[in-house]
Design a protein around this motif. Structure first.
Motif, PDB file in Angstrom:
ATOM      1  N   GLU A 165       0.816  -1.222   0.000  1.00  0.00           N
ATOM      2  CA  GLU A 165       0.000   0.000   0.000  1.00  0.00           C
ATOM      3  C   GLU A 165       0.849   1.270   0.000  1.00  0.00           C
ATOM      4  O   GLU A 165       0.426   2.287  -0.541  1.00  0.00           O
ATOM      5  CB  GLU A 165      -0.917   0.013   1.231  1.00  0.00           C
ATOM      6  N   LYS A 166       2.025   1.217   0.595  1.00  0.00           N
ATOM      7  CA  LYS A 166       2.803   2.448   0.816  1.00  0.00           C
ATOM      8  C   LYS A 166       4.105   2.534   0.037  1.00  0.00           C
ATOM      9  O   LYS A 166       4.568   3.631  -0.261  1.00  0.00           O
ATOM     10  CB  LYS A 166       3.133   2.581   2.306  1.00  0.00           C
ATOM     11  N   ASP A 167       4.737   1.414  -0.270  1.00  0.00           N
ATOM     12  CA  ASP A 167       6.077   1.466  -0.840  1.00  0.00           C
ATOM     13  C   ASP A 167       6.081   1.756  -2.337  1.00  0.00           C
ATOM     14  O   ASP A 167       5.348   1.135  -3.106  1.00  0.00           O
ATOM     15  CB  ASP A 167       6.832   0.157  -0.568  1.00  0.00           C
ATOM     16  N   ASN A 168       6.926   2.683  -2.720  1.00  0.00           N
ATOM     17  CA  ASN A 168       7.136   3.083  -4.100  1.00  0.00           C
ATOM     18  C   ASN A 168       8.164   2.131  -4.720  1.00  0.00           C
ATOM     19  O   ASN A 168       9.278   2.014  -4.214  1.00  0.00           O
ATOM     20  CB  ASN A 168       7.648   4.526  -4.109  1.00  0.00           C
ATOM     21  N   LEU A 169       7.795   1.467  -5.812  1.00  0.00           N
ATOM     22  CA  LEU A 169       8.710   0.537  -6.474  1.00  0.00           C
ATOM     23  C   LEU A 169       9.322   1.101  -7.757  1.00  0.00           C
ATOM     24  O   LEU A 169       9.995   0.389  -8.484  1.00  0.00           O
ATOM     25  CB  LEU A 169       7.990  -0.782  -6.778  1.00  0.00           C
ATOM     26  N   GLU A 170       9.117   2.397  -7.987  1.00  0.00           N
ATOM     27  CA  GLU A 170       9.752   3.010  -9.147  1.00  0.00           C
ATOM     28  C   GLU A 170      11.256   3.028  -8.934  1.00  0.00           C
ATOM     29  O   GLU A 170      11.737   3.122  -7.811  1.00  0.00           O
ATOM     30  CB  GLU A 170       9.232   4.424  -9.360  1.00  0.00           C
ATOM     31  N   ASN A 171      11.991   2.934 -10.024  1.00  0.00           N
ATOM     32  CA  ASN A 171      13.441   2.907  -9.942  1.00  0.00           C
ATOM     33  C   ASN A 171      14.012   4.303 -10.166  1.00  0.00           C
ATOM     34  O   ASN A 171      13.618   5.002 -11.092  1.00  0.00           O
ATOM     35  CB  ASN A 171      14.018   1.945 -10.988  1.00  0.00           C
ATOM     36  N   ASP A 172      14.936   4.695  -9.313  1.00  0.00           N
ATOM     37  CA  ASP A 172      15.710   5.917  -9.476  1.00  0.00           C
ATOM     38  C   ASP A 172      17.170   5.471  -9.552  1.00  0.00           C
ATOM     39  O   ASP A 172      17.741   5.055  -8.547  1.00  0.00           O
ATOM     40  CB  ASP A 172      15.490   6.863  -8.298  1.00  0.00           C
ATOM     41  N   ARG A 173      17.758   5.520 -10.741  1.00  0.00           N
ATOM     42  CA  ARG A 173      19.098   4.987 -10.930  1.00  0.00           C
ATOM     43  C   ARG A 173      20.149   5.667 -10.067  1.00  0.00           C
ATOM     44  O   ARG A 173      21.252   5.150  -9.914  1.00  0.00           O
ATOM     45  CB  ARG A 173      19.487   5.030 -12.392  1.00  0.00           C
ATOM     46  N   ASN A 174      19.823   6.799  -9.489  1.00  0.00           N
ATOM     47  CA  ASN A 174      20.762   7.497  -8.608  1.00  0.00           C
ATOM     48  C   ASN A 174      20.710   7.022  -7.164  1.00  0.00           C
ATOM     49  O   ASN A 174      21.499   7.494  -6.342  1.00  0.00           O
ATOM     50  CB  ASN A 174      20.508   9.010  -8.663  1.00  0.00           C
ATOM     51  N   PHE A 175      19.790   6.112  -6.844  1.00  0.00           N
ATOM     52  CA  PHE A 175      19.674   5.581  -5.490  1.00  0.00           C
ATOM     53  C   PHE A 175      19.537   4.062  -5.493  1.00  0.00           C
ATOM     54  O   PHE A 175      18.518   3.516  -5.079  1.00  0.00           O
ATOM     55  CB  PHE A 175      18.474   6.215  -4.762  1.00  0.00           C
ATOM     56  N   PRO A 176      20.562   3.352  -5.943  1.00  0.00           N
ATOM     57  CA  PRO A 176      20.459   1.890  -5.955  1.00  0.00           C
ATOM     58  C   PRO A 176      20.440   1.323  -4.535  1.00  0.00           C
ATOM     59  O   PRO A 176      21.178   1.775  -3.663  1.00  0.00           O
ATOM     60  CB  PRO A 176      21.709   1.450  -6.714  1.00  0.00           C
ATOM     61  N   ILE A 177      19.586   0.361  -4.330  1.00  0.00           N
ATOM     62  CA  ILE A 177      19.483  -0.348  -3.061  1.00  0.00           C
ATOM     63  C   ILE A 177      20.089  -1.752  -3.211  1.00  0.00           C
ATOM     64  O   ILE A 177      20.740  -2.247  -2.322  1.00  0.00           O
ATOM     65  CB  ILE A 177      18.007  -0.479  -2.619  1.00  0.00           C
ATOM     66  N   VAL A 178      19.859  -2.357  -4.365  1.00  0.00           N
ATOM     67  CA  VAL A 178      20.319  -3.720  -4.634  1.00  0.00           C
ATOM     68  C   VAL A 178      20.741  -3.822  -6.099  1.00  0.00           C
ATOM     69  O   VAL A 178      20.198  -3.122  -6.955  1.00  0.00           O
ATOM     70  CB  VAL A 178      19.215  -4.745  -4.286  1.00  0.00           C
ATOM     71  N   ALA A 179      21.730  -4.668  -6.350  1.00  0.00           N
ATOM     72  CA  ALA A 179      22.178  -4.915  -7.723  1.00  0.00           C
ATOM     73  C   ALA A 179      22.268  -6.419  -7.937  1.00  0.00           C
ATOM     74  O   ALA A 179      22.488  -7.175  -6.996  1.00  0.00           O
ATOM     75  CB  ALA A 179      23.550  -4.265  -7.958  1.00  0.00           C
ATOM     76  N   TRP A 180      22.113  -6.843  -9.202  1.00  0.00           N
ATOM     77  CA  TRP A 180      22.221  -8.260  -9.531  1.00  0.00           C
ATOM     78  C   TRP A 180      22.804  -8.402 -10.931  1.00  0.00           C
ATOM     79  O   TRP A 180      22.760  -7.469 -11.734  1.00  0.00           O
ATOM     80  CB  TRP A 180      20.874  -8.972  -9.395  1.00  0.00           C
ATOM     81  N   ALA A 181      23.364  -9.581 -11.182  1.00  0.00           N
ATOM     82  CA  ALA A 181      23.969  -9.820 -12.485  1.00  0.00           C
ATOM     83  C   ALA A 181      23.888 -11.303 -12.823  1.00  0.00           C
ATOM     84  O   ALA A 181      23.805 -12.162 -11.942  1.00  0.00           O
ATOM     85  CB  ALA A 181      25.439  -9.378 -12.490  1.00  0.00           C
ATOM     86  N   LEU A 182      23.906 -11.563 -14.125  1.00  0.00           N
ATOM     87  CA  LEU A 182      23.907 -12.919 -14.644  1.00  0.00           C
ATOM     88  C   LEU A 182      25.002 -12.991 -15.710  1.00  0.00           C
ATOM     89  O   LEU A 182      24.989 -12.212 -16.664  1.00  0.00           O
ATOM     90  CB  LEU A 182      22.551 -13.272 -15.252  1.00  0.00           C
TER      91      LEU A 182
END
Length: 186
Positions: A165-182
């Protein structure tokens, strides 16, 4: 309830797993349990301290290296003293055409378990994989985060639980929280 920090990472990474055909793969996971619910051909976990990926690949008793189609490492590499060596050891454990998926935090509090050593952005993870021997054109990386999630990571209750209900899931590339790679082995 899942962590806010992992909602987008989980969604996008599970799509990656579907795209590469994880259902037909022999899968190993280093210390985590992210892959437990993936539908795979086979799945095994190697947990620290019984196995320390920094010291070498997993081996049979006769010394031969065990081989897998996919190796997973979720929220582990930031705890390693020797992440480059560990990544090289993962490369040894992959069959030709095999994949290595890893995810790490970027903007979260220090969390020693048993130590907290490093942070990577999506570009940093891609660079790590290339330096360890993955071809640059065989590496995909991404990151997610935003200011609101960054602020939630500073709250007393950590990690923050996702609130639909409250959390914004839009991405702001200037504030990374988590990263992943394959990365895919040639």
């Amino acid at each position: 309830m899942p962590s806010l920090n992992r909602i987008i990472m989980n969604r996008r990474s599970r799509r990656m797993m579907e795209e590469i055909g994880v259902q037909d793969m022999d899968v190993a996971e280093i210390s985590g349990q992210w892959g437990m619910n993936l539908k795979t051909k086979s799945y095994v976990q190697y947990k620290f301290p019984a196995h320390d990926i920094c010291k070498g690949p997993v081996r049979y008793l006769d010394g031969e290296v065990l081989k897998y189609d996919l190796i997973l490492a979720n929220q582990v590499w930031e705890h390693l003293d020797r992440p480059y060596a560990a990544t090289k050891h993962v490369m040894e454990m992959l069959r030709p055409g095999g994949y290595f998926w890893l995810a790490v935090p970027f903007h979260i509090p220090y969390h020693a378990a048993p130590q907290d050593c490093s942070r990577w952005s999506a570009r940093g993870l891609a660079n790590l994989l290339v330096e360890a021997g993955f071809a640059e054109d065989q590496v995909r990386s991404a990151q997610w985060g935003n200011r609101e999630a960054a602020m939630r990571n500073l709250e007393a209750e950590w990690p923050p639980e996702y609130d639909n209900e409250k959390d914004n899931l839009e991405n702001d590339r200037n504030f990374p929280i988590v990263a992943w790679a394959l990365g895919r082995k040639a």
